[in-house]
Design an enzyme around this catalytic site. Structure first.
Site, mmCIF file in Angstrom:
data_model
loop_
_atom_site.group_PDB
_atom_site.id
_atom_site.type_symbol
_atom_site.label_atom_id
_atom_site.label_comp_id
_atom_site.label_asym_id
_atom_site.label_seq_id
_atom_site.Cartn_x
_atom_site.Cartn_y
_atom_site.Cartn_z
ATOM 1 N N LYS A 268 0.871 -1.078 0.006
ATOM 2 C CA LYS A 268 0.097 -0.142 0.031
ATOM 3 C C LYS A 268 0.863 1.267 -0.061
ATOM 4 C CE LYS A 268 -4.358 1.313 2.048
ATOM 5 N NZ LYS A 268 -5.635 1.036 2.724
ATOM 6 N N GLU A 351 -19.557 -4.737 10.071
ATOM 7 C CA GLU A 351 -20.785 -3.885 10.721
ATOM 8 C C GLU A 351 -21.826 -4.795 11.688
ATOM 9 O OE1 GLU A 351 -19.641 -3.177 7.752
ATOM 10 O OE2 GLU A 351 -18.751 -1.164 8.051
ATOM 11 N N ARG A 379 -25.665 -1.551 6.576
ATOM 12 C CA ARG A 379 -25.436 -2.928 6.668
ATOM 13 C C ARG A 379 -25.957 -3.850 7.823
ATOM 14 N NH1 ARG A 379 -20.606 -4.791 3.590
ATOM 15 N NH2 ARG A 379 -21.508 -4.279 1.551
HETATM 16 C C1 LIG Z 1 -19.285 -1.905 4.610
HETATM 17 C C2 LIG Z 1 -18.287 -0.895 4.608
HETATM 18 N N1 LIG Z 1 -17.553 -0.596 5.750
HETATM 19 C C3 LIG Z 1 -16.440 0.312 5.975
HETATM 20 C C4 LIG Z 1 -15.815 0.836 4.867
HETATM 21 C C5 LIG Z 1 -14.752 1.858 4.904
HETATM 22 N N2 LIG Z 1 -13.580 1.567 4.088
HETATM 23 C C6 LIG Z 1 -13.326 2.082 2.943
HETATM 24 S S1 LIG Z 1 -11.998 1.366 2.433
HETATM 25 C C7 LIG Z 1 -11.677 0.406 3.860
HETATM 26 C C8 LIG Z 1 -10.453 -0.563 3.966
HETATM 27 C C9 LIG Z 1 -10.376 -1.556 2.925
HETATM 28 O O1 LIG Z 1 -9.234 -2.070 2.826
HETATM 29 P P1 LIG Z 1 -8.972 -2.982 1.710
HETATM 30 O O2 LIG Z 1 -9.926 -3.849 1.152
HETATM 31 O O3 LIG Z 1 -7.707 -4.113 2.373
HETATM 32 O O4 LIG Z 1 -8.309 -2.059 0.636
HETATM 33 P P2 LIG Z 1 -6.869 -1.294 0.450
HETATM 34 O O5 LIG Z 1 -7.189 0.296 0.863
HETATM 35 O O6 LIG Z 1 -5.889 -1.632 1.665
HETATM 36 O O7 LIG Z 1 -6.425 -1.497 -0.767
HETATM 37 C C10 LIG Z 1 -12.537 0.707 4.891
HETATM 38 C C11 LIG Z 1 -12.634 0.087 6.147
HETATM 39 C C12 LIG Z 1 -16.465 0.512 3.524
HETATM 40 N N3 LIG Z 1 -16.201 1.025 2.476
HETATM 41 N N4 LIG Z 1 -17.494 -0.189 3.499
#
Ligand SMILES: Cc1ncc(C[n+]2csc(CCOP(=O)(O)OP(=O)(O)O)c2C)c(N)n1
Length: 610
Positions: A268, A351, A379
């Site tokens: 990342k 959630e 959710r």
């Molecule tokens: C249901 C839901 N809860 C929380 C989020 C907030 N959120 C956006 S990106 C993220 C982290 C995603 O991590 P990952 O899938 O590993 O992607 P990366 O950014 O590390 O590439 C979160 C918690 C969301 N988008 N959807």
């Protein structure tokens, strides 16, 4: 991209990273995830035809490189601004965007549906879900894996594993993935070895015998067991910055039957030192100086104030626990987590689990505070009803980013929580309009009230209104005789602004501020309606189920002869991306819009929702 050779592609990757850094540091947006997925996106575009094949990004915030490669480079200066380029995949923007995305963990289920549709219609294309290891912590992802594995449908799930959600990823599967490492050479060897044995009958028998030993070895070395037990062919882990290997694996995966999971390791923030070192700080950024980097200081806003307030309350009451679904920093809980690690729970992007777990904690005498963005709480609606409200359990919902949130767009606006929370029996919904009110309402929610309580507060900072009214009462913030403006939360500032503008036009507006969206304190409301006979209810939520709708019904049932009644809200719409102020203006929720609506109301023209 398909035509570029292996020397030109890394040059393109570098150019893309520079472009991203230059633009996102100006517009703000999701930086670190996109820097990390450059080679993987290039490899996907090398192997697949994104207009025909369906590539589903999960969460979706890592689609910038894909947008650059699909004709949207020139629009990047408008990223996330009103009527500009969205920060998430949008089929209405491009045929290469397969599906709307923004909430985590849905990609595998969508891929299942698309693969099934392909089979039923006898069509021919590939379906690819690109899911982050963070998104893989959400329960929906497992429902998808469970179905996909047994469906036998050919689809590819690419697990983009960077060890990070927004912060470090959590949970059993994250540990499992990080424990296991192996070499991609394994698969080249496997393919050659299979071809060799398949040439003769003896070879085939030998292959079957060796296969069992090989499978045991593979399960010990690779994180394959879990996925293979679900019915997937597991490939990887692969270095997600090695374009040639990625391309090889994607091509190989295409040739396999049934569902395939390709496990890719990426970094990342790759290519920008500061983001590589502290990727969570660069997950979502506002405009910043590339040389200086992003400041780690959390600005004083409602989220920060909530965290400070809850920490104070928890030091006096050891039943208070904080739960977050992978958003510790964003919801202002970092200090709480440091101070009370035993009472702090980051459950991953889960959630539903967060709310049900809170139900368990509350039933056994703890005071859980589920801290979650309004949009993500959607959710867990059934868990709110089934695992909390039916038993009238004392769970506090700290609903952050309530109302219009701005630049993330349709998938992230908090425009549903008022309707869906106020419908739930036993639920108290508190609406602070200032930091002082947030402190006071949180204190009451945690220590005074019973049953489920939601405290909903907006993104960003408090405005000119900084007082602390008694939340049990509908407060009269300004007296007036021509029209009553009713609102709650941060929008009181817009109503106050409108009252000033109206006064300059000789119109006297009264302002009522509700402390709660449920239950309503109706006495002052009814009194005001009787005296001005004209009322405008200002909200940034959908119309159906709004407070305005309930007030309208109340006035009718009380037989109050109104000369005008307007519900000034977003109507039945999904609010697009853009600055909050621009969106307020578009929906007539800013001081100017409210002034216009109030003037129309006085002229007997009613309003958009009157
Ligand atoms: C249901 C839901 N809860 C929380 C989020 C907030 N959120 C956006 S990106 C993220 C982290 C995603 O991590 P990952 O899938 O590993 O992607 P990366 O950014 O590390 O590439 C979160 C918690 C969301 N988008 N959807």
């Amino acid at each position: 991209v398909k035509k570029l050779d292996s020397q030109a592609l890394p040059v393109l990757a570098d150019e893309i990273r520079s472009f991203l850094l230059e633009h996102v540091s100006r517009t703000g947006g999701h930086l670190a995830s996109n820097l990390g997925i450059v080679e993987l996106t290039l490899a996907i575009h090398r192997v697949f035809d994104t207009e025909k094949d369906r590539i589903i990004f999960d969460v979706g915030h890592q689609c910038y490189v894909h947008k650059l490669l699909t004709g949207r480079r020139d629009a990047f200066s408008t990223l996330r601004s009103l009527d500009g380029l969205s920060g998430f995949p949008k089929p209405c923007e491009s045929d290469s965007d397969a599906f709307v995305a923004g909430h985590a963990s849905n990609s595998i289920s969508i891929a299942c549906g698309m693969a099934k549709a392909r089979t039923l219609k006898g069509e021919d294309y590939d379906v690819v879900a690109v899911i982050g290891d963070g998104a893989l912590t959400g329960g929906l992802a497992y429902e998808g894996l469970n179905y996909a594995g047994q469906s036998g449908e050919h689809m590819l799930v690419i697990l983009n594993d960077n060890g990070m959600s927004i912060s470090e990823n959590v949970g059993g599967l994250a540990n499992y993935l990080s424990r296991k490492r192996s070499k991609p050479g394994y698969y080249r060897f496997k393919q050659r070895y299979r071809r060799l044995y398949e040439k003769t009958a003896v070879g085939r028998r030998l292959y079957r015998f060796n296969h069992r030993i090989k499978t045991a070895v593979k399960h010990a070395l690779l994180p394959a067991g879990f996925f293979e037990d679900m019915g997937f062919t597991y490939l990887g882990p692969v270095d997600g910055h090695d374009l040639e290997t990625l391309t090889y694996f994607l091509q190989y995966a295409r040739t396999q039957e049934g569902p395939v999971l390709l496990h890719v390791h990426t970094k990342k923030g790759k290519g920008y030192d500061k983001a590589e070192q502290v990727p969570d700080l660069y997950h979502g950024v506002s405009a910043f100086d590339v040389e200086a980097g992003v400041s780690p200081e959390q600005p004083e806003d409602f989220s920060a104030r909530f965290g400070q307030s809850l920490t104070r309350l928890a030091s006096a009451d050891n039943r208070i626990c904080a739960i977050t679904a992978a958003m510790t920093e964003s919801v202002g809980l970092a200090a709480f987590f440091q101070r009370f690690p035993a009472r702090s729970f980051d459950v991953g992007i889960a959630e539903q689990h967060a709310v049900s777990m809170a139900g368990g904690l509350a039933k056994q005498g703890m005071t859980p505070v589920v801290t979650v963005y309004s949009t993500f709480l959607q959710r867990a609606y059934d868990m709110i009803i089934h695992d909390v409200a039916i038993s009238n359990l004392h769970v506090v919902f700290a609903v952050d980013r309530a109302g219009i949130t701005g630049r993330d767009g349709e998938t992230h606006q908090g425009t549903f929580d008022v309707p869906f929370l106020t419908q739930v029996p036993h639920m108290t919904v508190l609406c602070p309009a200032s930091y002082a009110e947030l402190d006071e309402m949180l204190r009451a929610a945690v220590g005074e009230l019973e049953g489920p309580v939601a405290v909903r507060y907006p993104r960003g900072c408090e405005g000119a209104y900084q007082a602390c009214a008694d939340w049990r009462k509908t407060a009269v913030l300004r007296e007036g005789s021509d029209v009553t403006l009713v609102t709650y939360g941060i929008l009181v500032n817009n109503a106050l602004g409108a009252a000033e503008l109206l006064a300059a036009e000789g119109i006297s507006a009264q302002i009522l501020k509700l402390g709660t969206a449920a239950p309503l304190d109706t006495e002052t409301l009814l009194e005001a309606a009787r005296s001005t006979r004209r009322m405008l209810v200002l909200e940034d939520c959908v119309d159906h189920g709004s407070v305005g709708e309930r007030i309208g019904a109340l006035l009718e049932s009380e037989n109050i002869p109104m000369e005008g009644f307007v519900r000034q809200n977003i109507g039945q719409s999904f609010v697009p991306h853009g600055d909050v102020s621009a969106l307020y203006a578009r929906y007539g929720l800013d001081a100017r819009g409210v002034t216009d609506a109030a003037r129309d109301l006085l002229a007997g023209q009613g309003g958009r929702h009157g």
